[in-house]
Motif scaffolding. Sequence first.
Motif, PDB file in Angstrom:
ATOM      1  N   TYR A  32      29.261  38.339  27.204  1.00  0.00           N
ATOM      2  CA  TYR A  32      29.425  38.194  28.682  1.00  0.00           C
ATOM      3  C   TYR A  32      28.552  39.464  29.072  1.00  0.00           C
ATOM      4  CZ  TYR A  32      31.674  37.359  33.046  1.00  0.00           C
ATOM      5  OH  TYR A  32      31.959  37.267  34.487  1.00  0.00           O
ATOM      6  N   ILE A  34      27.483  41.183  32.914  1.00  0.00           N
ATOM      7  CA  ILE A  34      27.422  41.466  34.459  1.00  0.00           C
ATOM      8  C   ILE A  34      26.511  42.329  35.284  1.00  0.00           C
ATOM      9  CG2 ILE A  34      29.240  41.551  36.329  1.00  0.00           C
ATOM     10  CD1 ILE A  34      31.377  41.464  34.132  1.00  0.00           C
ATOM     11  N   TYR A  36      26.589  44.664  38.673  1.00  0.00           N
ATOM     12  CA  TYR A  36      27.122  45.173  39.382  1.00  0.00           C
ATOM     13  C   TYR A  36      26.341  46.204  40.595  1.00  0.00           C
ATOM     14  CZ  TYR A  36      31.768  44.368  37.212  1.00  0.00           C
ATOM     15  OH  TYR A  36      32.932  43.741  36.559  1.00  0.00           O
ATOM     16  N   GLY A  43      33.200  51.455  44.870  1.00  0.00           N
ATOM     17  CA  GLY A  43      33.556  50.885  43.593  1.00  0.00           C
ATOM     18  C   GLY A  43      32.406  50.036  43.273  1.00  0.00           C
ATOM     19  N   PRO A  44      32.136  49.661  41.846  1.00  0.00           N
ATOM     20  CA  PRO A  44      31.120  48.538  41.711  1.00  0.00           C
ATOM     21  C   PRO A  44      31.547  47.176  42.324  1.00  0.00           C
ATOM     22  CG  PRO A  44      31.623  49.957  39.527  1.00  0.00           C
ATOM     23  CD  PRO A  44      32.559  50.358  40.863  1.00  0.00           C
ATOM     24  N   GLN A  45      30.497  46.660  42.785  1.00  0.00           N
ATOM     25  CA  GLN A  45      30.578  45.140  43.264  1.00  0.00           C
ATOM     26  C   GLN A  45      29.986  44.169  42.419  1.00  0.00           C
ATOM     27  OE1 GLN A  45      29.066  45.174  47.305  1.00  0.00           O
ATOM     28  NE2 GLN A  45      29.478  43.058  47.384  1.00  0.00           N
ATOM     29  N   PHE A  46      30.778  43.246  42.153  1.00  0.00           N
ATOM     30  CA  PHE A  46      30.205  42.055  41.309  1.00  0.00           C
ATOM     31  C   PHE A  46      29.291  41.393  41.993  1.00  0.00           C
ATOM     32  CE2 PHE A  46      30.251  38.445  38.400  1.00  0.00           C
ATOM     33  CZ  PHE A  46      30.014  37.448  39.080  1.00  0.00           C
ATOM     34  N   LEU A 100      34.157  47.043  29.412  1.00  0.00           N
ATOM     35  CA  LEU A 100      33.051  46.652  29.784  1.00  0.00           C
ATOM     36  C   LEU A 100      32.226  48.006  29.436  1.00  0.00           C
ATOM     37  CD1 LEU A 100      33.232  45.343  33.543  1.00  0.00           C
ATOM     38  CD2 LEU A 100      32.351  44.100  31.491  1.00  0.00           C
TER      39      LEU A 100
ATOM     40  N   PHE B  91      38.327  54.429  38.860  1.00  0.00           N
ATOM     41  CA  PHE B  91      38.288  53.374  39.351  1.00  0.00           C
ATOM     42  C   PHE B  91      39.232  52.128  38.343  1.00  0.00           C
ATOM     43  CE2 PHE B  91      34.604  53.352  42.049  1.00  0.00           C
ATOM     44  CZ  PHE B  91      33.637  54.268  41.570  1.00  0.00           C
ATOM     45  N   GLN B 104      35.592  41.294  35.933  1.00  0.00           N
ATOM     46  CA  GLN B 104      36.415  42.489  36.408  1.00  0.00           C
ATOM     47  C   GLN B 104      35.990  42.863  37.837  1.00  0.00           C
ATOM     48  OE1 GLN B 104      36.677  45.504  33.370  1.00  0.00           O
ATOM     49  NE2 GLN B 104      36.514  44.076  31.718  1.00  0.00           N
ATOM     50  N   TYR B 105      37.084  42.965  38.778  1.00  0.00           N
ATOM     51  CA  TYR B 105      36.805  43.323  39.840  1.00  0.00           C
ATOM     52  C   TYR B 105      37.285  44.828  40.147  1.00  0.00           C
ATOM     53  CZ  TYR B 105      35.863  38.407  40.845  1.00  0.00           C
ATOM     54  OH  TYR B 105      35.310  36.958  40.640  1.00  0.00           O
ATOM     55  N   PHE B 106      36.474  45.503  40.986  1.00  0.00           N
ATOM     56  CA  PHE B 106      36.951  46.983  40.883  1.00  0.00           C
ATOM     57  C   PHE B 106      37.411  47.379  42.314  1.00  0.00           C
ATOM     58  CE2 PHE B 106      34.935  48.908  37.207  1.00  0.00           C
ATOM     59  CZ  PHE B 106      34.354  48.023  36.539  1.00  0.00           C
ATOM     60  N   GLY B 107      38.135  48.275  42.110  1.00  0.00           N
ATOM     61  CA  GLY B 107      38.699  49.059  43.562  1.00  0.00           C
ATOM     62  C   GLY B 107      37.694  49.958  43.816  1.00  0.00           C
TER      63      GLY B 107
END
Lengths: 112, 115
Positions: A32, A34, A36, A43-46, A100, B91, B104-107
């Motif tokens: 998988y 991703i 970001y 912070g990292p944004q998807f 990750l 984070f 995974q969603y980060f703050g």
Amino acid sequence: GESVGLHLPTLSVQEGDNSIINCAYSNSASDYFIWYKQESGKGPQFIIDIRSNMDKRQGQRVTVLLNKTVKHLSLQIAATQPGDSAVYFCAETYQAGTALIFGKGTTLSVSS
Amino acid sequence: EPEVTQTPSHQVTQMGQEVILRCVPISNHLYFYWYRQILGQKVEFLVSFYNNEISEKSEIFDDQFSVERPDGSNFTLKIRSTKLEDSAMYFCASSGRTGDTDTQYFGPGTRLTVL
């Protein structure tokens, strides 16, 4: 548009151009992937993801391509806008709920 | 849109002091993570937490670090005795919503400065 064959730490494009950001991942067992986006101080944004059983996936203005043969991932941004300026990271993992592993970031600068 | 939240946004501490960084993951998520990012570098995994226990940790996550989920909403990272090299952005992330188990969603992060 501008294409990056190998990973480069920075990419500068004009507004409206297409951008391509490349990433080489490390683990052939990764399932998988991703992309970001990280803006300064945040912070990292998807952005978009892809599984290893696919080689292409499209989102809104973004496309991710996966080449498992050479362990290469790319992010294409169509009609790049100033708001796209940020650091972009690819990340990989082999199973849900596991770490990750992030690649080196590419700083995208969009000038108008 | 639900978000991961973190407090404080910036923490300054003296070397050797204990710090606790706090996170509220997205509700109904099952997996929780801590990552750190030293200035100008890539994001590094520290630890993952599932079903009230650590499921995976990196070499960075040594005995000085611990995590806890003290109640149904908070997830904390404790550094027992901070070192200068602990200065970084930390984070929190969460994942594991039904039908979307991987993302995974980060703050927004906590900037830790150790003096």
